[in-house]
Scaffold this active site. Structure first.
Site, mmCIF file in Angstrom:
data_model
loop_
_atom_site.group_PDB
_atom_site.id
_atom_site.type_symbol
_atom_site.label_atom_id
_atom_site.label_comp_id
_atom_site.label_asym_id
_atom_site.label_seq_id
_atom_site.Cartn_x
_atom_site.Cartn_y
_atom_site.Cartn_z
ATOM 1 N N LEU A 23 3.685 -0.049 -11.695
ATOM 2 C CA LEU A 23 3.296 -1.192 -10.856
ATOM 3 C C LEU A 23 2.475 -0.954 -9.498
ATOM 4 O O LEU A 23 3.301 -0.196 -8.796
ATOM 5 C CB LEU A 23 4.733 -1.932 -10.730
ATOM 6 C CG LEU A 23 4.390 -3.356 -9.962
ATOM 7 C CD1 LEU A 23 3.414 -4.219 -10.704
ATOM 8 C CD2 LEU A 23 5.620 -3.839 -9.508
ATOM 9 N N ASP A 24 1.356 -1.331 -9.083
ATOM 10 C CA ASP A 24 0.988 -1.215 -7.975
ATOM 11 C C ASP A 24 0.577 0.389 -7.546
ATOM 12 O O ASP A 24 0.419 0.809 -6.300
ATOM 13 C CB ASP A 24 1.631 -1.826 -6.734
ATOM 14 C CG ASP A 24 1.951 -3.197 -6.814
ATOM 15 O OD1 ASP A 24 1.185 -3.986 -7.697
ATOM 16 O OD2 ASP A 24 2.999 -3.940 -6.236
ATOM 17 N N GLU A 25 0.541 0.983 -8.575
ATOM 18 C CA GLU A 25 0.254 2.517 -8.429
ATOM 19 C C GLU A 25 -0.826 3.041 -8.832
ATOM 20 O O GLU A 25 -1.342 4.254 -8.724
ATOM 21 C CB GLU A 25 1.514 3.447 -8.947
ATOM 22 C CG GLU A 25 2.942 3.314 -8.281
ATOM 23 C CD GLU A 25 3.308 3.809 -7.002
ATOM 24 O OE1 GLU A 25 2.206 4.421 -6.401
ATOM 25 O OE2 GLU A 25 4.181 3.840 -6.343
#
Lengths: 310, 310, 310, 310
Positions: free
Chosen positions: B253-255
């Protein structure tokens, strides 16, 4: 054959060391700049040529203007082991490629620092920023002299071992002053003149001798507020952003090719003195960027515009 | 052979006309994207090849990573008269050049619009900006569907003739919902999924099917405020700038690789609601830039980073 | 009664002159800072009080937090002819107003320069910017000492007549070093400690003695990249903007109230060294802004957040 | 007594609901704007007055010009329970305070939306942004009409239920057209005219009837590129930033008080069409900010300059 080694006239051993380290790092690096009519095959011919010479392309940028003008511009930065030994052959052989494509071109060895003169009046913020970036190794140049129409900056540059020339200018002595300045520039083989808030207007005669080799910082967002007292006029007009412009100097005041601009937000609380204070930060930032790009051969000009290959 | 003509599913004749005009303009244009180990001769070989095929290079950008990783990336945009007739030969013959240099490569015809799906929840500002830029001709894509877990956006997209699919998502139905979504994407041959403030987290299964083909807008300046409620946490922390980040979606996530970011200044007077309002402007700007670059084949990825050839 | 005259420990007569000129200009000016529970009548009471004392309000800013916390903050800058003679009466009488509204408050005379200490390690760009702005008169402070764990900066500050203390720090000597530093700060009555890229972490004991009086510059956009090597981590993550953050130091590393932040755009061509170079420009700009606001009594804090009345 | 309730002419129930919610929220809120000669005691008198009336100051901003002009400006936003019932008494009693200080002043009730007309030509990006922000509740106004010299925008505004008037303008019919426009503005009691890329120059007669009540967006960073074709001229000049300016319209073309400006970076690759595309984003952002500040009574003017109390 280009000089293999350059001594920097700096007394601080730390700075000397930093510049020499960079010189070593850049020894085998060169830049090729090309302008010519646009047509197919240019990139292929140039990259093929460099490959055959054993060069490795490190950075390559190109720009084609709109079809109506049909011009092509290119900057290639490359490494070639033992560049000094191959230099004459490299540049000599390229002449043929260049002829085929009607190129205006030049090779520059990256490790040869440009010989830079800084002209300044009383305000020193732009000079200080240049000195600082130069000392930190971010501006790779041989700073051969600082010239001023006031004696003040002498105290700033003296500790760095940079020759300082105080050449007063009055309407009556302007012609003589410029003759002296030109003689200095010539005898020191200066490549680049930086007007770091030098508040005198150079004559057409002066300017014509250094085409695209004089960079000025104008303290407004050109073409707004051409000429004198831009901050007072910006205040008067009530603008909400103020700016600065670095440009090559041409015979038309403030009309030369723009290299870089930037702005900062201001508001109704900012008086003229505040605009000047804020403006100083923009001026020094913008000027240093433009000088850096020039020193790294990143700028080409045409039609009074610049192409900056960052 | 690539399709020569694409119908856009738009009812506004004005928009249809704009997109078709652009399609005509781009008919003979293509882009070549290359990744390979860095070594001398790549640029020469590629530009020589294109020249021999009769192509004229319009824009060329390249990037070499630091010597330790030693990778080379290139994007070339070129024109080739009557491109459609030469396409198979061109791409077929390039395989040999590619093999020599161990290239990962792809040719894309510029006039073939990517098939784009937009996923949205309740907040429509990012969807609206995408629709707007698409209608004005700045985003060249075939907008094949809008998918939402809420019915609200239906009223926005209906007048434009874009199919709208309302697929509710609950913890229990998530798996089924994703199956439906994937079926839709597959049956419409979707190339790019844009998460325009789609507040659901896609499963790893979903994400793995569209590597580097799902763009998400995260409402913070990553890696600050990963996860939920970034504006509330930005307020809590008292930051002086808030931002947004567009990135490719990966299983973490969000990486995923960051494509674009931007920020705006805020101050102590701005409550959480103000941050959200200001943030909406950043989000839509940042997302549209990232989508535009993707549609124009300007993005390459490696090591969870992006190279954006603007 | 506050001191009427302060000598600056500067050897450059020009700088001395500039600072004394400003001291004269500010002689009759003061600032009143207030925090209290929000309720009707505060502005009326304060402005009525100042009016009765003969003060003319030059600038006034106020901020009410959201109703749930219900706090009120105010900064008033005013002129009062012959301020020195009225000082004790003014501040004494205000106590009554303050009591009515349960105010936390302080009056500061603008012409009394804060006594500032700068802590630095090897990198001098932030120190240089502070010195520069201070010499140009933009930072009105008494720069009483520069402290460093390395001897390098001594050469920079010596010509300006600023006392330089080289206090090495190792894990073993840290406690002693801090004791020496604290003794110096105490004996010189230092008001503000500026950590200008001082790469040592101060102990909780140290920090607690100077609440909201130690300003640090962190070389990232907090809360992204808290801690060590933010530029290397920013490179690793592939961010498209890098930043710097000035904040008050609290016992939690990099968690204190943020005073100012700014960012610059970077791209895939920028290696870690480029990020550091670009970052240096952001760091020095951001730090100087924060220090200037502190010196001008423009900052109030609550809930680990700052209110900056610009 | 000011109207207690306003119907919005919107068909979308969602928008209607949003605006009515805001109206309710603002029912007891008002703004007081003051200009007068600077002298001690103004803030005390005004804040004392408001306190006695039972008002709670929510935001207060003031500005004193330099001593030579000696002007004082103030904006106070306050809440007063059951404001409607106290309105006449409040404003009536203030007249006495105002007289003492020779104030120019006005009270505005925040919940009474300004009656706004938008003038547009063929390009709709500024209109679309206004409509969008208005629909999202960020621009609190009664959008009473859209006027255009072309029929195109009719399709855009029709679904929102906003009356659209197509009034063609030719050199021959300009006078008649303006008469029609003025009649419409008068009959609908329009407070604010927004020229959202309305490419016609209004006559002095027209402008004089709406002093500081006509906002124009000029597609350049004024005072650069006053007049026609600013993007073509910006390209020609080779600027590195392009901008847009929102200003009140006066009889001198592009010379009215500047409300807001912003810029974006461009480079040598950007042709005139690119500048227009980039410029559209700046124009719509800048115009909406200016309109929002006007609607919230944040702008005062003097000497052809604006004070914007943000």
């Amino acid at each position: 054959m280009a000089e293999e080694h350059v001594e920097f006239r700096v007394i601080t051993p730390k700075v000397q060391q930093a510049l020499l380290a960079q010189q070593t790092r850049l020894r085998d690096r060169a830049r090729l700049l090309i302008s010519c009519p646009d047509r197919p095959g240019i990139v292929a011919a140039v990259s093929q040529f460099l490959y055959q010479q054993g060069a490795n392309i490190v950075q390559s940028d190109q720009h084609s203007t709109d079809p109506s003008s049909g011009l092509f511009f290119m900057r290639i930065e490359f490494e070639l082991p033992n560049l000094g030994a191959h230099w004459d052959e490299l540049t000599g052989r390229f002449a043929e490629v260049a002829r085929t494509f009607q190129m205006t071109w030049r090779f520059n060895r990256a490790h040869v620092p440009k010989r830079m003169a800084v002209f300044v009046s009383k305000e020193e913020h732009c000079l200080l920023e240049l000195l600082w970036q130069w000392q930190s190794g971010d501006l790779y140049a041989d700073l051969v002299m600082v010239v001023s129409n006031h004696p003040d900056a002498g105290a700033t540059v003296a500790p760095l071992g940079i020759p300082f020339y105080h050449i007063p200018v009055t309407p009556e002595t302007k012609k003589d002053a410029e003759a002296k300045q030109l003689a200095l520039l010539a005898s020191h083989k200066v490549d680049l003149v930086v007007l770091a808030r030098y508040m005198q207007i150079l004559s057409g005669d002066f300017v014509r001798q250094y085409p695209n080799r004089i960079i000025n910082i104008h303290h407004s967002f050109l073409p707004a507020f051409i000429g004198r007292n831009p901050y007072a006029r910006a205040y008067q007009r009530g603008v909400k952003l103020i700016g600065a412009t670095a440009h090559y100097v041409t015979e038309d005041l403030d009309e030369g090719p723009i290299i870089e601009q930037d702005v900062q937000r201001v508001d109704h609380r900012d008086e003229v003195e505040d605009l000047k204070r804020i403006g100083r930060q923009i001026e020094r930032t913008v000027l240093v960027r433009a000088v850096k790009w020039h020193l790294e051969d990143r700028i080409l000009t045409y039609n009074n515009r610049t192409i900056v290959f960052r």
